[in-house]
Design an enzyme around this catalytic site. Sequence first.
Site, PDB file in Angstrom:
ATOM      1  N   GLU A 200       0.825  -1.207   0.000  1.00  0.00           N
ATOM      2  CA  GLU A 200       0.000   0.000   0.000  1.00  0.00           C
ATOM      3  C   GLU A 200       0.855   1.251   0.000  1.00  0.00           C
ATOM      4  O   GLU A 200       2.057   1.212   0.252  1.00  0.00           O
ATOM      5  CB  GLU A 200      -0.999  -0.003   1.164  1.00  0.00           C
ATOM      6  CG  GLU A 200      -0.367  -0.120   2.531  1.00  0.00           C
ATOM      7  CD  GLU A 200      -1.403  -0.270   3.644  1.00  0.00           C
ATOM      8  OE1 GLU A 200      -2.411  -0.975   3.460  1.00  0.00           O
ATOM      9  OE2 GLU A 200      -1.194   0.333   4.706  1.00  0.00           O
ATOM     10  N   HIS A 235       6.339   0.842  15.804  1.00  0.00           N
ATOM     11  CA  HIS A 235       4.933   0.464  15.624  1.00  0.00           C
ATOM     12  C   HIS A 235       4.250   0.011  16.902  1.00  0.00           C
ATOM     13  O   HIS A 235       3.199  -0.608  16.865  1.00  0.00           O
ATOM     14  CB  HIS A 235       4.788  -0.608  14.541  1.00  0.00           C
ATOM     15  CG  HIS A 235       5.399  -0.201  13.230  1.00  0.00           C
ATOM     16  ND1 HIS A 235       4.998   0.924  12.552  1.00  0.00           N
ATOM     17  CD2 HIS A 235       6.397  -0.739  12.498  1.00  0.00           C
ATOM     18  CE1 HIS A 235       5.716   1.036  11.457  1.00  0.00           C
ATOM     19  NE2 HIS A 235       6.573   0.053  11.402  1.00  0.00           N
ATOM     20  N   GLU A 293      -6.996  -1.322  10.002  1.00  0.00           N
ATOM     21  CA  GLU A 293      -7.456  -2.643  10.424  1.00  0.00           C
ATOM     22  C   GLU A 293      -8.448  -2.483  11.558  1.00  0.00           C
ATOM     23  O   GLU A 293      -8.596  -1.401  12.131  1.00  0.00           O
ATOM     24  CB  GLU A 293      -6.285  -3.533  10.862  1.00  0.00           C
ATOM     25  CG  GLU A 293      -5.586  -3.045  12.116  1.00  0.00           C
ATOM     26  CD  GLU A 293      -4.571  -4.073  12.636  1.00  0.00           C
ATOM     27  OE1 GLU A 293      -4.559  -5.221  12.175  1.00  0.00           O
ATOM     28  OE2 GLU A 293      -3.793  -3.702  13.527  1.00  0.00           O
ATOM     29  N   ARG A 297     -11.623  -6.596  19.768  1.00  0.00           N
ATOM     30  CA  ARG A 297     -11.494  -6.852  21.213  1.00  0.00           C
ATOM     31  C   ARG A 297     -11.408  -5.513  21.934  1.00  0.00           C
ATOM     32  O   ARG A 297     -11.418  -4.464  21.298  1.00  0.00           O
ATOM     33  CB  ARG A 297     -10.203  -7.628  21.472  1.00  0.00           C
ATOM     34  CG  ARG A 297      -9.013  -6.909  20.838  1.00  0.00           C
ATOM     35  CD  ARG A 297      -7.689  -7.405  21.304  1.00  0.00           C
ATOM     36  NE  ARG A 297      -6.618  -7.038  20.395  1.00  0.00           N
ATOM     37  CZ  ARG A 297      -5.975  -5.884  20.367  1.00  0.00           C
ATOM     38  NH1 ARG A 297      -6.302  -4.924  21.212  1.00  0.00           N
ATOM     39  NH2 ARG A 297      -5.024  -5.652  19.494  1.00  0.00           N
TER      40      ARG A 297
HETATM   41  P1  ADP Z   1       0.206  -4.287  12.743  1.00  0.00           P
HETATM   42  O1  ADP Z   1      -1.080  -5.070  12.631  1.00  0.00           O
HETATM   43  O2  ADP Z   1       1.415  -5.127  12.440  1.00  0.00           O
HETATM   44  O3  ADP Z   1       0.320  -3.511  14.012  1.00  0.00           O
HETATM   45  P2  ADP Z   1      -0.829  -2.030  11.257  1.00  0.00           P
HETATM   46  O4  ADP Z   1      -1.402  -2.203   9.911  1.00  0.00           O
HETATM   47  O5  ADP Z   1      -1.776  -1.866  12.390  1.00  0.00           O
HETATM   48  O6  ADP Z   1       0.154  -3.260  11.543  1.00  0.00           O
HETATM   49  O7  ADP Z   1       0.185  -0.819  11.245  1.00  0.00           O
HETATM   50  C1  ADP Z   1       0.979  -0.533  12.351  1.00  0.00           C
HETATM   51  C2  ADP Z   1       1.554   0.861  12.252  1.00  0.00           C
HETATM   52  O8  ADP Z   1       2.319   1.024  11.056  1.00  0.00           O
HETATM   53  C3  ADP Z   1       0.538   1.969  12.197  1.00  0.00           C
HETATM   54  O9  ADP Z   1       0.112   2.354  13.483  1.00  0.00           O
HETATM   55  C4  ADP Z   1       1.304   3.065  11.487  1.00  0.00           C
HETATM   56  O10 ADP Z   1       2.169   3.698  12.398  1.00  0.00           O
HETATM   57  C5  ADP Z   1       2.164   2.324  10.501  1.00  0.00           C
HETATM   58  N1  ADP Z   1       1.530   2.223   9.169  1.00  0.00           N
HETATM   59  C6  ADP Z   1       0.634   1.277   8.778  1.00  0.00           C
HETATM   60  N2  ADP Z   1       0.235   1.476   7.508  1.00  0.00           N
HETATM   61  C7  ADP Z   1       0.897   2.564   7.066  1.00  0.00           C
HETATM   62  C8  ADP Z   1       0.926   3.282   5.806  1.00  0.00           C
HETATM   63  N3  ADP Z   1       0.207   2.901   4.765  1.00  0.00           N
HETATM   64  N4  ADP Z   1       1.716   4.363   5.732  1.00  0.00           N
HETATM   65  C9  ADP Z   1       2.479   4.765   6.782  1.00  0.00           C
HETATM   66  N5  ADP Z   1       2.498   4.141   7.958  1.00  0.00           N
HETATM   67  C10 ADP Z   1       1.725   3.043   8.123  1.00  0.00           C
END
Ligand code: ADP
Length: 654
Positions: A200, A235, A293, A297
Site C-alpha cells: 500500500e 509500531h 485494520e 477486542r
Molecule cells: P500491525 O497489525 O502489524 O500492528 P498495522 O497495519 O496496524 O500493523 O500498522 C501498524 C503501524 O504502522 C501503524 O500504526 C502506522 O504507524 C504504521 N503504518 C501502517 N500502515 C501505514 C501506511 N500505509 N503508511 C504509513 N504508515 C503506516
Amino acid sequence: MFGKILIANRGEIACRVIRTARRLGVRTVAVYSDADARALHVEMADEAVHIGASPVGESYLRGDRIIAAALATGAEAIHPGYGFLSENPDFVDQVTAASLVFIGPSAASIRAMGLKDAAKRLMEQAGVPVVPGYHGVAQEIVLLASKAREIGYPVLIKARAGGGGKGMRRVDHPDDFSEALSGARREAKAAFGDDRVLVEKYVDKPRHIECQVFGDNFGNAVHLYERDCSAQRRHQKVIEEAPAPGMTPELREAMTEAAVKAAKAIDYSGAGTIEFIVDASEGLKADRFWFMEMNTRLQVEHPVTEMVTGVDLVEWQLRVAAGEKLPKTQDEIKLAGHAFEARLYAEDAAKGFLPATGTLHHLKFPDAAAEGAAIRIETGVRSGDMISPFYDPMIAKLVVHAMGRNAGLAALREALVRTEIAGSTVNTAFLAALVADADFAAGDVDTGLIGRHQDALVAIPAPSDEAIAAAALAATDAGAPGPAADPWSSLVGYAHFHMLARRIRLRYGEEDILARVSARPDGRFQVALEAPHDAINAHDLRTLPRTARWPGHVTVFEGAVGHTFAAPDPLAKADEAAAATGSLRAPMPGLVKLVRATAGDAVIKGQPLLILEAMKMEHTIAAPHDGVVAEIAAEGAQVSDGTVLVRFSEDGQG
Ligand code: ADP
C-alpha cells in the site's frame, strides 16, 4: 446479567475486568500459570484455577484447559481480555460449543477482520476509505513490483496476517523492492506461518487515529469517539490520548461515520476498534484518512475513552454479551475533557527498548492526581512481584484526565514524577521526556516523532551530587528516612551507635564513586564525594531526594528518573555466611554472561567463578572460600533471584 464469569487473562487487564465484574455483583474466576500462582489477579478473583506451566503456550493459550476451568467452576461466560485468545475465532467456536458465552464478537466477525487483505476488500465494498494499494490474492514478485510502481513510491509491504508491526517494510525506491519483499515474507512466515503480503501507499506524516465502536446483538452500533495513538516506537504504542489533538469536526464526523459503517458491515457485537491512518502533512483533513485494520477486542488503551465519555466499556461488554441492548444511544454519548495513558514498561529505552525483568522491590504509584485532574492506575503487580521473562513486561498504565490537553499533560508529568519503581529498568524517564517534547506537547505528533527524537528521548541525565549523596546515605543503611519529618536527623541514632565516619563505595553504571559519610557534632551529616563531585553538607539540603534501598542497590528518584546505584549491602554479610554452607545464589535476576570454572575445579577464595549481568551491570561472583566446585550455572542461562549459581562439594570445602 451473568452470575459468574471466567477471565482468560492475567496482569492489569484481568484485574481491571474483575473490578467491574465485582461492582456489578458478578463473581469471578481467575486462571493462572505457575509463574502467576501468587499474582494480583489471582488474589482479587473469587476463585482461581491453575492451568499450566509458565510459558503462554502451556497456560494462557491453552483454550481447552481454560474452557475446562470455566465448566468446572460453573462460570457462564469467558472474558478474553486482550492478546492471548482474544482474537482467535477457533477459540470462540470452542467456547460456544461448550455452551458458554464468549464476551466479545462472533467468530464470523473476527474471521472477517482477521486477515488484512480480506478485511480491506470488505471495507472497500462497505464504502469505508482504504489506503490506496494492492490487496489481491496473486503474489508473484513481478506483479507486486508493478503494483508498487502503480501505487507510487514510497510504499509499505505488509503481511496480511500481520500484527505488532511484524512483516512490514517501507520501500522508498523500486530497486529495493524485491529485497524488502523477501524480508517481509521471511518475517511473516516465521511469525504467522503465512507469507502473503499486501502493498500500500506509504502515508506521509502518518498519524494513527482509531475509533472505539460498540455493537449489540440487536443490530445497533455506536462510536465512542477517537483516540490518537501516533506516539509509537517501532509500531508499538507508547502514550495514547483522547480526543486526538487538532481534530476537526469534519474529520471526526467522517471518521466516526466510517467506523460505525465498518462495524455494521460485519454485524459487530461488543467492543471493537477501527484503526485509521491519517495523512497529517497538511493538517487533519476529512478526505485524508483510511481504514487500516479492525481490532475485534478491548484495546490496551481503552481507559482514555472511558475517561472522556464516562462509559465503563467492560460493563458494556458484560451487558451486551448477557443479551442486553447498548446502554446508551449515540446522542447520549458525550465527550468531556482530555485523557492520556502512558504505558509503564520494564524495559531499557536506551538499549533499543530491550525488555527487562526483575523483582519490583519498591513500587509506589501516585495516590492522587494533580489539582483539577483525575488519575487511574491500571496495574497487575504489587511491590515485591516479579517481572518475569514469560509475559509482556508492562508494569502499569498511568491514566489521567483533565479539562484540557495542557492540564492533562501536566497531570501526566506529575504522575510520572511521583511514580517510584526500583528493582528493574523502567521507561519512566523516557515517558516523561516524551511528555516534555516540544512537538508532542504542541500536539504535533506523527508515528515518526519518537524515532526522529529518539536520542534525546532516551538520554538519561546524570544524577546530581545531591542524588549521589542521598544514595551514599541510604547505603549506610541509615537511608530509609522512616517517619521523621527531617530525614537527616533520623540518622542520628544510627550514627551514635555505629559510626562517626564511614566510607561508602557506590557504582553508577561504569563509574565508581567513593563517598565519606560523617556525623557532625550537631547530629547532622556531611557527605563528601570524591572529585569531580562536591562535598554535600547534609544540613544544606532542603529536601532529600527520595530513595529506595533494595538488595545490593539504592535507587534515587530525581524528577521522573530513577538512578540506580550498586551499593554494598550490610545484608550481604548474611549472604556470605550462607555461601559458606555450600552454595552461591544469584542476588538478583540476571543473565549468566561468562562462566570461568567447571564442576570438579578446585578454586581458591576470591577467585572469579562467573559473571552475572543484571541491571545493566556486570557482577563478578567470586568464590567465598577455598573449595571444589560441584555444580555451576550454564553460560547464557537466565536466572531469577535466589537461583543457585555455584554449589560446592561438601568434602571439598577448605
Ligand atoms: P500491525 O497489525 O502489524 O500492528 P498495522 O497495519 O496496524 O500493523 O500498522 C501498524 C503501524 O504502522 C501503524 O500504526 C502506522 O504507524 C504504521 N503504518 C501502517 N500502515 C501505514 C501506511 N500505509 N503508511 C504509513 N504508515 C503506516
